[in-house]
Design a protein around this motif. Structure first.
Motif, short mmCIF file in Angstrom:
data_model
loop_
_atom_site.label_atom_id
_atom_site.label_comp_id
_atom_site.label_asym_id
_atom_site.label_seq_id
_atom_site.Cartn_x
_atom_site.Cartn_y
_atom_site.Cartn_z
N PRO A 235 0.85 -1.19 0.00
CA PRO A 235 0.00 0.00 0.00
C PRO A 235 0.89 1.25 0.00
N LYS A 236 0.40 2.32 -0.54
CA LYS A 236 1.18 3.56 -0.58
C LYS A 236 1.55 4.00 0.85
N ALA A 237 2.78 4.43 1.00
CA ALA A 237 3.30 4.91 2.28
C ALA A 237 3.22 3.85 3.38
N SER A 238 3.39 2.59 3.00
CA SER A 238 3.32 1.52 3.99
C SER A 238 4.47 1.66 5.00
N PRO A 239 4.16 1.57 6.30
CA PRO A 239 5.22 1.64 7.32
C PRO A 239 6.04 0.35 7.37
N ASN A 240 5.58 -0.68 6.63
CA ASN A 240 6.24 -1.99 6.70
C ASN A 240 7.18 -2.27 5.53
N LYS A 241 7.32 -1.32 4.61
CA LYS A 241 8.11 -1.58 3.41
C LYS A 241 9.55 -2.00 3.75
N GLU A 242 10.21 -1.23 4.57
CA GLU A 242 11.60 -1.52 4.90
C GLU A 242 11.74 -2.87 5.59
N GLY A 243 10.87 -3.14 6.55
CA GLY A 243 10.94 -4.39 7.29
C GLY A 243 10.67 -5.60 6.42
N MET A 244 9.64 -5.51 5.55
CA MET A 244 9.32 -6.64 4.67
C MET A 244 10.41 -6.86 3.64
N ASN A 245 10.97 -5.78 3.10
CA ASN A 245 12.08 -5.93 2.16
C ASN A 245 13.28 -6.61 2.82
N ARG A 246 13.51 -6.25 4.06
CA ARG A 246 14.62 -6.88 4.80
C ARG A 246 14.38 -8.39 4.93
N ILE A 247 13.14 -8.77 5.25
CA ILE A 247 12.81 -10.19 5.40
C ILE A 247 13.00 -10.93 4.07
N ILE A 248 12.51 -10.35 2.97
CA ILE A 248 12.64 -11.01 1.66
C ILE A 248 14.11 -11.14 1.28
N ASP A 249 14.89 -10.09 1.52
CA ASP A 249 16.34 -10.17 1.23
C ASP A 249 17.00 -11.27 2.06
N GLU A 250 16.63 -11.36 3.33
CA GLU A 250 17.21 -12.40 4.20
C GLU A 250 16.81 -13.79 3.72
N MET A 251 15.57 -13.93 3.23
CA MET A 251 15.11 -15.22 2.72
C MET A 251 15.85 -15.62 1.45
N ALA A 252 16.24 -14.63 0.65
CA ALA A 252 17.03 -14.92 -0.54
C ALA A 252 18.44 -15.37 -0.15
N LYS A 253 19.01 -14.71 0.85
CA LYS A 253 20.39 -15.01 1.26
C LYS A 253 20.50 -16.33 2.00
N ASP A 254 19.51 -16.65 2.83
CA ASP A 254 19.63 -17.88 3.64
C ASP A 254 19.08 -19.12 2.94
N GLY A 255 18.63 -18.98 1.69
CA GLY A 255 18.19 -20.14 0.92
C GLY A 255 16.72 -20.47 1.04
N THR A 256 15.95 -19.68 1.80
CA THR A 256 14.53 -19.98 1.99
C THR A 256 13.75 -19.87 0.68
N LEU A 257 14.02 -18.83 -0.12
CA LEU A 257 13.31 -18.67 -1.38
C LEU A 257 13.61 -19.84 -2.32
N ALA A 258 14.86 -20.26 -2.38
CA ALA A 258 15.22 -21.40 -3.22
C ALA A 258 14.51 -22.66 -2.74
N LYS A 259 14.39 -22.82 -1.43
CA LYS A 259 13.70 -23.98 -0.86
C LYS A 259 12.23 -23.95 -1.22
N LEU A 260 11.61 -22.79 -1.16
CA LEU A 260 10.20 -22.67 -1.53
C LEU A 260 10.00 -23.03 -2.99
N ALA A 261 10.92 -22.59 -3.86
CA ALA A 261 10.82 -22.90 -5.28
C ALA A 261 10.93 -24.40 -5.53
N SER A 262 11.89 -25.05 -4.89
CA SER A 262 12.08 -26.48 -5.11
C SER A 262 10.92 -27.29 -4.53
N THR A 263 10.34 -26.80 -3.43
CA THR A 263 9.25 -27.52 -2.78
C THR A 263 7.94 -27.38 -3.52
N TYR A 264 7.61 -26.17 -3.95
CA TYR A 264 6.27 -25.92 -4.48
C TYR A 264 6.19 -25.75 -6.00
#
Length: 281
Positions: A235-264
Motif C-alpha cells: 500500500p502507498k506509504a506503507s510503514p512496513n516496506k523496509e521491514g518486509m524488504n529486509r525479510i525477503i532479502d534475508e530469505m534470498a540469502k539464507d536459501g529460503t526462497l530457493a527452498k520454496l521454489a524447489s518444494t512448491y
C-alpha cells in the motif's frame, strides 16, 4: 397481501455479512516450513496479530487451493507465512481479488499483494514494489502437438490476461492475427481447450503449472526471454516496506526462497523452465 419472502435488500445484507465472517478467518501457516528467527523484525500489520495478503486465485503452486479458505501452502503463501513468522506473528489472512483490481492497488486493508506480479518500469511509476523474489519469462501454452515458431504464432488467435505484461508483450512484439483479452486465467484456459483461441500467453512459471494439471491436454511449446522479476505490491506509504524488504532479502540469502521454489514449483510444473525452448519475437 404482504409478502413473507425476505427482501432483496435483506438477502444482500445477509450475504455480505456471511462473506465478512468467512473472510475474517486467518489461514493456518503450519503447513509451511518456517525459517529464521521468530520476531526478528518489527512490523505494524493493518490487522493486529496477522499479516493480510491480497492475491488473485486460482494460481496453483503459488497458492495451493482454489478459494481463500482452502489455501494451505504454495510459494507465495509460504513467503507471506515466513514474513509473518519473522515478524513474530502466527497468522496470515488471505483476501482474493481479480488481477486488474489487484494491480489498481485500491484495497487499503492489506499489508501486501502477491500474485506473480511482474515488476516493470511502467508499473513502478504508480505502484510501490518490494524487492524481487522470483525471476520469470513469458511462455506460450497450446494444445499438445501444436507447432509454435516465429512465423506460425503470428497466425494464431492468442489469449492474454487483462493488465499483464504478457498482454503488452503480445500486442507490442508478437502482433498475432487476433488478441482476445480475459479478466481471469480460468476463462482463458477454458477458451484454449474449447478451441476458441490457439494459444494462451502468460508467465512461463504460471502456465507450466496449468499444463501439468491438464492431464497431457496442454503443453508449453515455447517462451520469450523478457528478464522479468516478481515482486509484492505494498500500500502507498506503507510503514512496513523496509521491514518486509529486509525479510525477503534475508530469505534470498539464507536459501529460503530457493527452498520454496524447489518444494512448491518444481514438482507442480513437471518440467524445468530452463528446458522450454526460447522463441524470437
Amino acid at each position: 397481501m404482504k409478502s413473507t419472502k425476505p427482501s432483496r435488500t435483506l438477502l444482500v445484507a445477509l450475504a455480505l455479512s456471511a462473506a465478512g465472517v468467512a473472510s475474517a478467518q486467518a489461514n493456518d501457516i503450519s503447513g509451511c516450513v518456517l525459517t529464521g528467527q521468530k520476531g526478528s523484525v518489527s512490523l505494524q500489520p493493518v490487522n493486529p496479530g496477522e499479516i493480510t495478503v491480497e492475491t488473485a486465485l486460482p494460481n496453483p503452486a503459488w497458492w495451493n487451493g482454489d478459494t481463500v479458505d482452502q489455501i494451505k501452502d504454495g510459494f507465495e503463501f509460504c513467503l507471506a507465512a515466513n514474513i509473518a513468522h519473522r515478524a513474530g506473528l502466527d497468522k496470515v489472512k488471505v483476501i482474493s481479488s481479480s488481477f486488474p483490481a489487484l494491480i489498481a492497488n485500491q484495497n487499503k486493508q492489506k499489508d501486501l499483494s502477491m500474485a506473480t506480479i511482474s515488476i516493470t518500469d511502467e508499473r513502478k511509476k504508480v505502484l510501490d514494489f518490494s524487492v524481487p523474489y522470483f525471476s520469470s519469462d513469458i511462455g506460450v501454452l497450446v494444445k499438445k502437438g501444436v507447432k509454435v515458431d516465429q512465423e506460425t504464432i503470428r497466425t494464431f488467435r492468442i489469449g492474454v490476461l487483462q493488465g499483464t505484461t504478457g498482454a503488452s508483450f503480445v500486442s507490442d512484439h508478437i502482433k498475432p492475427a487476433e488478441i482476445r483479452v480475459y479478466p481471469e486465467n480460468p476463462g482463458m484456459y477454458a477458451a484454449l481447450i474449447a478451441g476458441q483461441i490457439d494459444a494462451a500467453v502468460n508467465d512461463t512459471s504460471i502456465i507450466l503449472g496449468q499444463a501439468s494439471k491438464s492431464n497431457g491436454t496442454l503443453e508449453v511449446a515455447g517462451q520469450y526471454s523478457t528478464g522479468e522479476s516478481y515482486g509484492a505490491i505494498y500500500p502507498k506509504a506503507s510503514p512496513n516496506k523496509e521491514g518486509m524488504n529486509r525479510i525477503i532479502d534475508e530469505m534470498a540469502k539464507d536459501g529460503t526462497l530457493a527452498k520454496l521454489a524447489s518444494t512448491y514449483l518444481a514438482e507442480a510444473w513437471g518440467a524445468d523452465p530452463t528446458k522450454v525452448p526460447y522463441l524470437k519475437p
